[in-house]
Motif scaffolding. Sequence first.
Motif: not given
Length: 275
Positions: A76, A115, A93-97, A109, A231, A111-112, A225
Amino acid sequence: MPELPEVQTIVNDLQKITSDTITGFWTDFPKAIKSENIGSKITNQKIKSVMRNGKNIIIEIANEKFIVIHLKMTGKLILTKLQPAAYKLEAVPKHLHHIFYLKKNGALEFHDIRKFATIEIISKTKLLEITAKKGVDPFSTEFTIEKFTELIERKKHKSIKSILMDQTVISGIGNIYASEIPFDSKINPHRKISSLSPAELKLLQKSILKILKKAIELRGTSFSDYRDGNDKKGGFQNFLKVYGKAGKKCVKCDTIIEKGTVEQRSTFHCPACQK
């Protein structure tokens, strides 16, 4: 996986960052990045354009390089108003990479959850090479009935569903729309290309454009997802006629929708409406 309508929706949302400048880059998952020293290559570079190439998002920057983003299954891209100082990188956030910091528009941002998504920096020559390997884009001027017929007749032995998902024939269509398009054209997706009449080929080509345009208007299809650049969920999932509808009545004739498999992908159709 985001398909053409979802990717185009995100690209449309990101037009506002054109002419902005990337001021920095952060990642906690470098494995997703297919190029070395990405930070130094994109920092202080002006964004010249944001475009779509098949299912990929392409960000052109001023040093004649291109950032290629493939969202894969759960990626995303979300544009936020947060400034770099607002991020507590030890507690994102956990899925912000990945984060692209911007001079005017806050941050982009990435997000995934799973991964699988990737980022790569390439040259214009490489981009042209990638594009040359892809099929025709449905929204290009090349996508005429003559070109469509020429491309699919090279693979007459394949099924309609298989051809629609073949990225070397038509670029951008995935499993969702490869079920919805044949329903709109009233053609069974399991039929071989060789069985189609000229009239049916015209119907199929028109349905490709009709369904993809409608999905873009409704900002894509969200099951779990997918989110747009703001968003938010898309709306085309509320207008699906066959995809994911196995065992339910057809909206046109009340016949039960059937589920099959084409090249290991689930395929849905109405046996009465689609011949």
